[in-house]
Scaffold this motif. Structure first.
Motif, PDB file in Angstrom:
ATOM      1  N   GLU A  12       0.841  -1.209   0.000  1.00  0.00           N
ATOM      2  CA  GLU A  12       0.000   0.000   0.000  1.00  0.00           C
ATOM      3  C   GLU A  12       0.874   1.257   0.000  1.00  0.00           C
ATOM      4  N   ASP A  13       2.071   1.133   0.520  1.00  0.00           N
ATOM      5  CA  ASP A  13       2.961   2.289   0.612  1.00  0.00           C
ATOM      6  C   ASP A  13       3.617   2.653  -0.719  1.00  0.00           C
ATOM      7  N   TRP A  15       8.395   7.437  -2.272  1.00  0.00           N
ATOM      8  CA  TRP A  15       7.838   6.147  -2.710  1.00  0.00           C
ATOM      9  C   TRP A  15       8.755   5.456  -3.712  1.00  0.00           C
ATOM     10  N   GLU A  16       9.460   6.249  -4.501  1.00  0.00           N
ATOM     11  CA  GLU A  16      10.401   5.695  -5.484  1.00  0.00           C
ATOM     12  C   GLU A  16      11.452   4.799  -4.820  1.00  0.00           C
ATOM     13  N   ALA A  17      11.944   5.245  -3.678  1.00  0.00           N
ATOM     14  CA  ALA A  17      12.998   4.488  -2.976  1.00  0.00           C
ATOM     15  C   ALA A  17      12.444   3.220  -2.318  1.00  0.00           C
ATOM     16  N   LEU A  47       1.354   1.960  -3.443  1.00  0.00           N
ATOM     17  CA  LEU A  47       0.120   1.965  -4.236  1.00  0.00           C
ATOM     18  C   LEU A  47      -0.686   3.215  -3.871  1.00  0.00           C
ATOM     19  N   VAL A  48      -1.464   3.128  -2.788  1.00  0.00           N
ATOM     20  CA  VAL A  48      -2.243   4.315  -2.402  1.00  0.00           C
ATOM     21  C   VAL A  48      -1.320   5.513  -2.119  1.00  0.00           C
ATOM     22  N   ALA A  49      -0.168   5.242  -1.539  1.00  0.00           N
ATOM     23  CA  ALA A  49       0.755   6.340  -1.196  1.00  0.00           C
ATOM     24  C   ALA A  49       1.261   7.055  -2.455  1.00  0.00           C
ATOM     25  N   ARG A  50       1.430   6.273  -3.515  1.00  0.00           N
ATOM     26  CA  ARG A  50       1.875   6.835  -4.796  1.00  0.00           C
ATOM     27  C   ARG A  50       0.724   7.542  -5.519  1.00  0.00           C
TER      28      ARG A  50
END
Ligand code: AMP
Ligand code: MG
Length: 303
Positions: free
Chosen positions: A158-159, A174-176, A161-164
């Motif tokens: 989710e970190d 989120w890339e890292a 998915l929704v976070a992105r």
């Protein structure tokens, strides 16, 4: 390999015939047919298909029922091993959009084994306490202990998915995370956990029908959340985020399996096969007695 009671009984000859554990209706082993490899194209993925499986709904359901005893016995062996100093466990990670059928997998597949040996955890919006920590903190705390089958209904994914999609963190953050997740899973596997990652892929049309059903049936209102429509409106962004997850985190150590989820019977069959494969792969025995069996028999007989 075939050390359980059930697997020693004769099976139907299978078309491939190479793997005696493979039912005749599987033309390609599910672990192979469903595995996400390089070049996987989510946009082209048919969510009503039944990859590798030639049977129909009735035969799929019958096969799940036939797996119940073996699943149950292997889970008990795993639990016994955990009680006897073993360090191994299994973690089933369930990801999917709303209505993809995560709950149904828990009920119909995980539900085939003794609930005492299952550690189920669902991940929602992080609590204030969770937000004070790194995104993997709550995940680490929820990892299955030795002997358990852990089930994550949503997860650290989710970190990314929704976070992105909702830009809950800056892109650089989120890339890292993809690499962080891969490193984390390496660690978890090295510590003795077999990870089975399942992406339940429902189509846009089927999701609409399932959400509508939740609005039409009073016994399903509780499953509906107005936010589901907001997420649905961002469907393309979610598909893009899922594609990135499948491209970047389907590793040798912890591969993803893409499950067409428009037919619930198939998704349940597929996950039961993957779970069974993970458990079979552990080659589980029964722990030997840590006491003198004959001496104990004598002691008991004397009472
Ligand atoms: P459900 O699984 O349908 O009960 O919904 C749980 C909700 O929590 C979903 O909308 C998820 O997107 C949300 N959620 C789960 N994990 C996170 C996270 N790490 N950050 C933000 N939202 C999350
Ligand atoms: Mg929901």
């Amino acid at each position: 390999m075939s050390t359980t009671k059930k697997s020693t009984k004769p099976r139907k000859a299978s078309k491939g015939a190479a793997d005696p554990a493979l039912d005749a209706d599987w033309e390609v082993a599910p672990t192979q047919a469903l595995r996400v490899g390089p070049g996987f194209d989510l946009a082209a993925f048919d969510r009503r298909s039944t990859p590798g499986f030639a049977g129909d709904k009735a035969s799929g359901q019958a096969l799940v029922a036939r797996h119940a005893d073996e699943l149950s016995e292997l889970q008990e062996r795993l639990f016994a091993e955990g009680r006897s100093g073993g360090s191994r466990s299994v973690l089933l990670v369930l990801q999917g959009m709303d209505t993809a059928g995560k709950g149904g997998i828990v009920r119909h597949v995980v539900g085939l084994v003794d609930p005492q040996g299952v550690a189920h955890r669902s991940f929602g919006v992080p609590t204030p306490e969770e937000r004070e920590h790194d995104f993997l903190w709550r995940i680490r705390n929820a990892l299955p202990r030795p002997g358990y089958i852990g089930v994550f209904d949503r997860s650290h994914y989710e970190d990314v998915l929704v976070a992105r999609v909702d830009e809950l963190v800056p892109p650089a953050v989120w890339e890292a995370r993809y690499d962080e997740i891969n490193r984390f899973e390496e660690e978890v596997v090295a510590a003795g956990t077999t990870i089975v990652k399942v992406a339940l892929l429902v189509s846009y049309e089927e999701q609409r029908a399932r959400l509508m059903e939740r609005l039409e049936r009073p016994d399903k209102f509780w499953k509906y959340n107005p936010n589901d429509v907001d997420s649905r409106r961002k469907w393309p962004a979610y598909q893009e985020a899922y594609q990135a997850v499948l491209d970047r985190t389907s590793t040798e150590t912890a591969p993803w399996y893409a499950i067409p989820a428009d037919r619930k019977w198939f998704a349940r069959l597929a996950v039961s096969e993957l779970l069974l494969d993970a458990l079979r792969g552990l080659d589980l025995g029964w722990p030997p007695a840590d006491f003198d069996v004959e001496a104990e028999k004598k002691r008991l007989a004397a009472t």
